[in-house]
Write a protein that holds these residues in place. Structure first.
Motif, PDB file in Angstrom:
ATOM      1  N   TRP A 276       8.207  52.731  -1.820  1.00  0.00           N
ATOM      2  CA  TRP A 276       8.484  54.021  -0.746  1.00  0.00           C
ATOM      3  C   TRP A 276       9.577  53.488   0.204  1.00  0.00           C
ATOM      4  CZ3 TRP A 276       4.602  54.890   3.764  1.00  0.00           C
ATOM      5  CH2 TRP A 276       4.897  55.980   4.538  1.00  0.00           C
ATOM      6  N   ARG A 277      10.586  54.105   0.142  1.00  0.00           N
ATOM      7  CA  ARG A 277      11.742  54.084   1.090  1.00  0.00           C
ATOM      8  C   ARG A 277      11.826  55.247   2.361  1.00  0.00           C
ATOM      9  NH1 ARG A 277      13.668  52.875  -4.440  1.00  0.00           N
ATOM     10  NH2 ARG A 277      14.094  50.774  -4.581  1.00  0.00           N
ATOM     11  N   PRO A 278      11.251  55.219   3.098  1.00  0.00           N
ATOM     12  CA  PRO A 278      11.141  56.388   4.105  1.00  0.00           C
ATOM     13  C   PRO A 278      12.420  56.462   4.961  1.00  0.00           C
ATOM     14  CG  PRO A 278       9.762  54.539   5.140  1.00  0.00           C
ATOM     15  CD  PRO A 278      10.364  53.925   3.786  1.00  0.00           C
ATOM     16  N   LEU A 279      13.329  55.518   5.004  1.00  0.00           N
ATOM     17  CA  LEU A 279      14.237  55.483   5.964  1.00  0.00           C
ATOM     18  C   LEU A 279      15.976  55.694   5.298  1.00  0.00           C
ATOM     19  CD1 LEU A 279      13.466  52.354   8.168  1.00  0.00           C
ATOM     20  CD2 LEU A 279      13.049  54.713   8.596  1.00  0.00           C
ATOM     21  N   LEU A 280      15.847  56.092   4.256  1.00  0.00           N
ATOM     22  CA  LEU A 280      17.046  56.538   3.308  1.00  0.00           C
ATOM     23  C   LEU A 280      18.029  57.566   4.142  1.00  0.00           C
ATOM     24  CD1 LEU A 280      16.150  56.689  -0.260  1.00  0.00           C
ATOM     25  CD2 LEU A 280      17.125  54.736   0.873  1.00  0.00           C
TER      26      LEU A 280
ATOM     27  N   PHE B 150       6.241  60.359   5.015  1.00  0.00           N
ATOM     28  CA  PHE B 150       4.727  60.163   4.899  1.00  0.00           C
ATOM     29  C   PHE B 150       4.051  61.453   4.529  1.00  0.00           C
ATOM     30  CE2 PHE B 150       0.580  60.380   6.434  1.00  0.00           C
ATOM     31  CZ  PHE B 150      -0.183  59.073   5.672  1.00  0.00           C
ATOM     32  N   GLU B 151       4.399  62.470   5.074  1.00  0.00           N
ATOM     33  CA  GLU B 151       3.829  63.734   4.822  1.00  0.00           C
ATOM     34  C   GLU B 151       4.313  64.208   3.339  1.00  0.00           C
ATOM     35  OE1 GLU B 151       1.614  65.843   6.329  1.00  0.00           O
ATOM     36  OE2 GLU B 151       1.200  64.400   7.649  1.00  0.00           O
ATOM     37  N   LEU B 152       5.320  64.011   3.012  1.00  0.00           N
ATOM     38  CA  LEU B 152       5.816  64.351   1.767  1.00  0.00           C
ATOM     39  C   LEU B 152       5.115  63.681   0.422  1.00  0.00           C
ATOM     40  CD1 LEU B 152       7.740  66.141  -0.134  1.00  0.00           C
ATOM     41  CD2 LEU B 152       9.355  64.227   0.265  1.00  0.00           C
ATOM     42  N   TYR B 153       4.912  62.431   0.891  1.00  0.00           N
ATOM     43  CA  TYR B 153       4.239  61.590  -0.137  1.00  0.00           C
ATOM     44  C   TYR B 153       2.806  61.019   0.007  1.00  0.00           C
ATOM     45  CZ  TYR B 153       9.179  61.077  -1.526  1.00  0.00           C
ATOM     46  OH  TYR B 153      10.457  61.478  -1.754  1.00  0.00           O
ATOM     47  N   LYS B 154       2.220  61.707   1.049  1.00  0.00           N
ATOM     48  CA  LYS B 154       0.872  61.412   1.385  1.00  0.00           C
ATOM     49  C   LYS B 154      -0.091  61.512  -0.013  1.00  0.00           C
ATOM     50  CE  LYS B 154      -1.291  63.714   4.394  1.00  0.00           C
ATOM     51  NZ  LYS B 154      -1.888  64.313   5.645  1.00  0.00           N
TER      52      LYS B 154
ATOM     53  N   ALA C  33      13.321  57.929  -2.763  1.00  0.00           N
ATOM     54  CA  ALA C  33      12.675  57.626  -1.635  1.00  0.00           C
ATOM     55  C   ALA C  33      11.261  57.239  -2.402  1.00  0.00           C
ATOM     56  CB  ALA C  33      12.598  58.690  -0.687  1.00  0.00           C
ATOM     57  N   TRP C  34      10.777  57.822  -3.322  1.00  0.00           N
ATOM     58  CA  TRP C  34       9.545  57.418  -3.807  1.00  0.00           C
ATOM     59  C   TRP C  34       9.736  57.295  -5.653  1.00  0.00           C
ATOM     60  CZ3 TRP C  34       4.727  56.404  -1.867  1.00  0.00           C
ATOM     61  CH2 TRP C  34       3.833  56.361  -2.581  1.00  0.00           C
ATOM     62  N   SER C  35       9.454  56.196  -5.889  1.00  0.00           N
ATOM     63  CA  SER C  35       9.417  55.727  -7.404  1.00  0.00           C
ATOM     64  C   SER C  35       8.381  54.897  -7.699  1.00  0.00           C
ATOM     65  CB  SER C  35      10.758  54.953  -7.594  1.00  0.00           C
ATOM     66  OG  SER C  35      11.018  53.854  -6.820  1.00  0.00           O
TER      67      SER C  35
END
Length: 625
Positions: A212-216, A51-55, A188-190
């Motif tokens: 958004w795939r946060p659990l990879l 979340f912090e990365l893609y916020k 993770a984000w596309s």
């Protein structure tokens, strides 16, 4: 296209005014776990880090969560709910469940997801779809499309994919011969674009969402442990596990992913205990390599592409001279991206890229070779002419073969002073997947320039007849004898075919045309280029017609039907013309092609060229159904 019907929970109206949006005042989260168990800490940390990365990409966007009711998606939904209630997550995603109607249990699963959501007061929608083909690939495609149809442009879809899914995806692509981009596996984000397109480049519903795939970075075992500790009642899909089929000699059946998961991976892990982590790390390295290649390829495309592909996705041209100056690897990477520029398209095969490379490096003069590529969304033709490589859609090629209409109007018509756009060619044919309208922009400016030189109380000296066409009735020997020309001109005329257009008689170059008076009526004509009319291009010597003229323009055979000649039509000005029964004098001004305007030699050339340079005279293609 599968029809979509969704059902809302009875209480969903309570949440309709508060569908989750990420706001700019979200706080940074600490690393304390809601529970002391290790699995909760791992899942929570993975969610927070992602979340912090893609916020920054989520600000002001709606958050949805694809929930099948299985262990992975239900655990992610539960984690979001707990953190949201604890005030540690700024959004509560709305759940989306797709009922594929592939198995008898699908309806019961939809009911189970709805019941769980209702119990936990989470907004939820169930989307019903009917598959044309009962396959896993079709189900996946229609599942994404159904959810995308419900979501708004720019929304975010949370997915429960984890490290084991990433490993399986990479191995499946490896076994199918994927390259660097394919081995990047899931990101993770596309961005996911809508498939709301027709089959030939016509965007019906231009919508895209973020996946958004946060659990990879989280393993299946860790998610299973979390679901067990939280006592989640999740759905076990039997198609996710390959079972032994006694009727087929014990061969593992069902889909490839299930076989990888149940049969192959246990053997790999037994031999290489850290294989999953290592393969997942390889996917990250491949993503970094793919990003580097993409950046270089985009830069190369800017140097090599002669068209603006963003404005004309149906038509793209590469400069072969620039292309072959690149290394072989960069040529292949560039063509791979150029052949399928949209993310909704299937990538071209290596065989096709190799065939296009052969076309690029061809040394003979064959201009008829045409390669075909069906990307699954669009149909393309790949052609070469001279030093250019063309990618054209099927509909564009069909439209190019339609002849433009001839049209003519008086320059004195005041209505054209306020009309800046002229439709040169249009199509409304049902057999075309998409239709195009071709416009000349700047008509009023062009008329103004012509009138300034033809009117306002002044007159202009016309060019000699080497660049004019005299439209006439059939001339007889007697008619020609009445023309008071120099003796040499008379001899020249008698030695030629008397039915040839006056344009082609060199003796007429000696005629001294009178000036065009202000009150003379002038017309502007647009017509398909006559193949026998000789044209003098600006800043070029000699005059050409037909094939030689089109070659000088660099027009390939599939575009030659769509070349328009713009001419100024004037009445006869001299006694000689009237005696010759000349009806009009035509002065070619511009050649118009779908991608360029060519100024011709005339007294008006400097003014017309200035309009083009200043972008006050241009053409435009518009697409419609």
């Amino acid at each position: 296209m599968a029809s979509s019907i969704w059902r809302y929970l009875k209480y969903s109206a309570i949440f309709s005014a508060s569908i989750p949006l990420i706001m700019t005042n979200t706080k940074r989260f600490d690393n304390d776990a809601t529970h002391n168990d290790a699995s909760a800490t791992v899942l929570q940390q993975a969610l927070f880090d992602s979340f912090e990365l893609y916020k920054p990409h989520m600000l002001g966007k709606r958050i949805w969560l694809a929930c099948s009711g299985g262990r992975d998606s239900l655990s992610l939904a539960h984690l979001c709910l707990k953190l949201y209630k604890a005030g540690r997550l700024p959004f509560l995603p709305q759940l989306l469940h797709v009922n594929h109607n592939m198995q008898h249990a699908n309806t019961a699963w939809a009911t189970q997801v709805l019941s769980w959501a209702k119990h936990n007061q989470i907004p939820c929608q169930v989307i019903e779809i009917n598959l044309a083909k009962k396959t896993e690939q079709e189900a996946r495609h229609e599942r994404y499309q159904a959810m995308l149809n419900v979501m708004n442009h720019g929304d975010v879809l949370l997915l429960g994919h984890h490290q084991d899914d990433q490993v399986e995806t990479l191995l499946m692509r490896l076994f199918n011969g994927a390259g660097v981009n394919g081995l990047s596996a899931m990101k993770a984000w596309s961005i996911k674009q809508s498939k709301g397109l027709d089959t030939d480049n016509l965007i019906i519903n231009n919508k895209s969402i973020y996946l958004w795939r946060p659990l990879l970075t989280v393993s299946r075992e860790q998610i299973t442990e979390y679901a067990s500790q939280q006592k989640l009642v999740y759905i076990d899909d039997p198609t996710n596990v390959a079972l032994e089929d006694n009727e087929n000699s014990g061969q593992a059946q069902l889909n490839d992913r299930a076989w990888l998961r149940s049969v192959l991976m246990p053997y790999i892990i037994q031999r290489y205990p850290t294989a999953k982590q290592s393969i997942a790390r390889t996917s990250v390295l491949m993503q970094q390599a793919s990003l580097t290649i993409d950046e270089l390829t985009v830069a190369d495309l800017k140097q090599v592409t002669l068209t603006n592909d963003a404005d004309t996705p149906w038509y793209s041209v590469l400069d072969i001279t620039q292309l072959i100056s690149l290394s072989a690897a960069r040529q292949s990477a560039l063509l791979h991206r150029w052949l399928a520029p949209n993310t909704t398209e299937l990538p071209p095969s290596k065989q096709l890229v190799d065939e296009v490379l052969k076309l690029v490096h061809r040394q003979n003069s064959d201009h008829q070779t045409c390669l075909y590529f069906d990307s699954g969304v669009f149909q393309y033709q790949i052609r070469r002419y001279q030093s250019k490589l063309y990618r054209i859609s099927k509909s564009w090629e069909q439209w190019l073969q339609l002849l433009p209409d001839s049209q003519q109007f008086d320059l004195s018509d005041k209505s054209y002073k306020t009309t800046n756009t002229l439709c040169l060619k249009q199509s409304n044919l049902s057999q075309l997947k998409q239709n195009f309208n071709w416009y000349l922009i700047g008509l009023s400016k062009l008329i103004e320039v012509l009138q300034q030189q033809l009117s306002l109380g002044s007159s202009v000296e016309l060019m000699d007849l080497s660049q004019t066409e005299l439209s006439q009735t059939e001339l007889s020997q007697t008619d020609l004898g009445q023309i008071d020309l120099q003796q040499k001109a008379q001899n020249d005329l008698q030695q030629n075919d008397l039915k040839q257009p006056i344009l082609q008689k060199p003796s007429l170059q000696s005629i001294d045309l009178q000036k065009v008076e202000v009150n003379r009526t002038a017309k502007l004509r647009f017509q398909p280029l006559p193949r026998d009319q000789k044209i003098a291009l600006l800043n070029r010597t000699g005059r050409k017609s037909g094939k030689k003229l089109l070659q000088a323009l660099g027009q390939p055979s599939f575009m030659r039907q769509s070349v328009i000649l713009c001419s100024l039509i004037l009445p006869p000005q001299s006694q000689q013309h009237q005696q010759m029964t000349v009806q009009t004098i035509s002065h070619p001004l511009i050649l118009i092609t779908p991608d360029q305007l060519w100024v011709l030699q005339s007294e008006f050339a400097p003014s017309i060229k200035a309009l083009i340079v200043q972008s006050e005279l241009t053409t435009q293609i518009q697409v419609h159904q």
